[in-house]
Enzyme design. Structure first.
Site, PDB file in Angstrom:
ATOM      1  N   ASP A 134       6.374  13.606   4.798  1.00 51.82           N
ATOM      2  CA  ASP A 134       6.688  12.349   4.153  1.00 51.82           C
ATOM      3  C   ASP A 134       6.582  12.588   2.651  1.00 51.82           C
ATOM      4  OD1 ASP A 134       5.576   8.891   4.606  1.00 51.82           O
ATOM      5  OD2 ASP A 134       7.288   9.802   3.575  1.00 51.82           O
ATOM      6  N   ASP A 151       6.651   8.249  14.147  1.00 56.11           N
ATOM      7  CA  ASP A 151       5.331   8.806  13.799  1.00 56.11           C
ATOM      8  C   ASP A 151       4.375   7.638  13.616  1.00 56.11           C
ATOM      9  OD1 ASP A 151       6.133   8.147  10.792  1.00 56.11           O
ATOM     10  OD2 ASP A 151       3.973   8.589  10.859  1.00 56.11           O
TER      11      ASP A 151
HETATM   12  C1  LIG Z   1       1.507   0.485   7.470  1.00 59.21           C
HETATM   13  C2  LIG Z   1       2.081   1.622   8.333  1.00 59.21           C
HETATM   14  C3  LIG Z   1       1.699   2.993   7.756  1.00 59.21           C
HETATM   15  C4  LIG Z   1       1.663   1.488   9.770  1.00 59.21           C
HETATM   16  O1  LIG Z   1       3.523   1.529   8.376  1.00 59.21           O
HETATM   17  C5  LIG Z   1       4.268   1.562   7.264  1.00 59.21           C
HETATM   18  O2  LIG Z   1       3.822   1.495   6.155  1.00 59.21           O
HETATM   19  N1  LIG Z   1       5.599   1.686   7.539  1.00 59.21           N
HETATM   20  C6  LIG Z   1       6.472   2.163   6.529  1.00 59.21           C
HETATM   21  C7  LIG Z   1       6.248   3.578   6.188  1.00 59.21           C
HETATM   22  C8  LIG Z   1       5.384   4.444   6.813  1.00 59.21           C
HETATM   23  N2  LIG Z   1       5.469   5.671   6.222  1.00 59.21           N
HETATM   24  C9  LIG Z   1       6.394   5.603   5.209  1.00 59.21           C
HETATM   25  N3  LIG Z   1       6.777   6.574   4.359  1.00 59.21           N
HETATM   26  C10 LIG Z   1       7.708   6.270   3.410  1.00 59.21           C
HETATM   27  N4  LIG Z   1       8.127   7.231   2.565  1.00 59.21           N
HETATM   28  N5  LIG Z   1       8.240   5.014   3.308  1.00 59.21           N
HETATM   29  C11 LIG Z   1       7.876   3.983   4.156  1.00 59.21           C
HETATM   30  O3  LIG Z   1       8.368   2.858   4.040  1.00 59.21           O
HETATM   31  C12 LIG Z   1       6.900   4.305   5.153  1.00 59.21           C
END
Ligand SMILES: CC(C)(C)OC(=O)NCc1c[nH]c2nc(N)[nH]c(=O)c12
Length: 376
Positions: free
Chosen positions: A92, A271
């Protein structure tokens, strides 16, 4: 990277496919264990490979950049060499972590200034240097640098944030085109759809991301606290716009029933920290529902955690013994719970794939979703 769409379910938009990367193949739908700082917490790479049967794991740009840092990762020859995981890795981009972890972060057109949550040192992430960092980490699939807006967000904020994410995406694409993989193996960029929970913004973002013609596309900004049905509405709307012949990755999702519902909408990759983070806290996911292993009711239950799981690493341990480990604060408890939960998530998506190939996924899903939500 190549994606082979093998079949689409008869009664839903669920798909079965296969992704081919430089480090091996991934059968979709797939769940990707989170290995933020280069390890899936509390379990060895061998257990992730053999007991969990994971096909791809996640790493995180923000964390790996801060620790062990780019010099160590570069001297090691990349993350695959450093942590010994020789299958596919996805990293990520750090966008989300900077917003959720770092202190005193400031978003500008250029990028994000932030202070490390470890030692307070000041850093700047830009689309360009986040691409360079992911080149040095060496993941097979790398994520665009985006802003994940908080939930809820005002419409104006969500729109401006989405437009910034789109401009940052174009800078990511430009930078990646100007540089080469650091270790010789192909690295593929996935753009990320944003737009919060506003239908018109989600549509605009999905169309913009689809127009970039990437080898795979991600859906961000969901599972951030919105009601489940809003998550499903946004995800369905976006999946109907993203190209069918490319994998779709829903970031940060989710519970077992969230995963099945979103597979039905056309998502191929997932994930979530839930199986590992909640597992370390004693929350176990099973085919018959969710259990809190610390509950006294398990104290003399000598049956295996989940009769229906074929994870041999955990089928030899009883609920009573696992409860004891948690109550006593034994590290083995966290290891067994993590292996169990991850093995269950991989079994879940494997069975979903089997149902899709048989053309029976839609009906199977309806009954299974209720069963998975049961509190044991
Ligand atoms: C609160 C949790 C982590 C459950 O979900 C989200 O925030 N979901 C969104 C999310 C997770 N990982 C990401 N990476 C990136 N670059 N952008 C995103 O929007 C997200």
């Amino acid at each position: 990277m190549n994606f082979e769409l093998i079949t689409t379910d008869s009664g839903s938009n669920a798909r079965a496919g296969k992704i081919t990367t430089a480090h091996g193949e991934i059968e979709t739908p797939i769940f990707m264990p989170v290995g933020t700082v280069g390890s899936v917490k509390a379990i060895t790479q061998e257990q992730v490979r053999d007991d969990v049967q994971a096909q791809i794991i996640l790493g995180n740009t923000y964390h790996l950049y801060l620790r062990p840092g780019l010099e160590v990762l570069s001297l090691a020859g990349g993350l695959h060499k450093f942590n010994g995981w020789d299958r596919p890795i996805l990293t990520d981009s750090g966008g989300y972590q900077v917003f959720s972890l770092a202190a005193n972060r400031k978003i500008k057109e250029e990028g994000v200034v932030f202070q490390s949550h470890i030692d307070g040192s000041k850093h700047l992430f830009t689309p360009e240097n986040v691409m360079d960092i992911q080149r040095t980490i060496g993941a097979d699939i790398i994520m665009a640098f985006d802003e994940c807006p908080p939930y809820p967000s005002e419409y104006r904020y969500a729109r401006k944030s989405m437009e910034l994410t789109h401009r940052w995406l174009d800078r990511c694409i430009q930078r990646l085109g100007d540089t080469q993989p650091a270790y010789g193996h192909e690295q593929t960029l996935f753009p990320i759809v944003q737009g919060s929970t506003y239908k018109d913004l989600r549509k605009a973002s999905a169309e913009y991301i689809a127009s970039r013609g990437a080898a795979g596309n991600a859906i961000g900004g969901l599972s951030v606290g919105e009601p489940e049905n809003e998550m499903y509405d946004m995800c369905g709307l976006v999946c109907d716009i993203l190209p069918k012949d490319k994998p779709r990755y829903l970031m940060g999702v989710g519970t077992p029933w969230n995963i099945l519902e979103n597979i039905a909408l056309g998502v191929d990759m997932f994930d979530c920290v839930m199986p590992t983070r909640n597992g370390r806290n004693g929350m176990l996911f099973t085919w018959n529902g969710v259990m809190n292993i610390r509950n006294k009711k398990w104290a003399t239950d000598f049956s295996p955690i989940d009769e229906n799981s074929d994870c041999f690493a955990t089928s030899g341990y009883s609920r009573a013994y696992l409860r004891h480990l948690f109550v006593a604060g034994e590290i083995l408890g966290m290891t067994l719970a993590s292996i169990h939960n991850l093995a269950f998530y991989l079994e879940l998506v494997k069975e979903a794939r089997r149902q899709i190939l048989a053309g029976t996924f839609a009906t199977w899903k309806t009954g299974m979703v209720q069963q998975l939500k049961t509190r044991l």
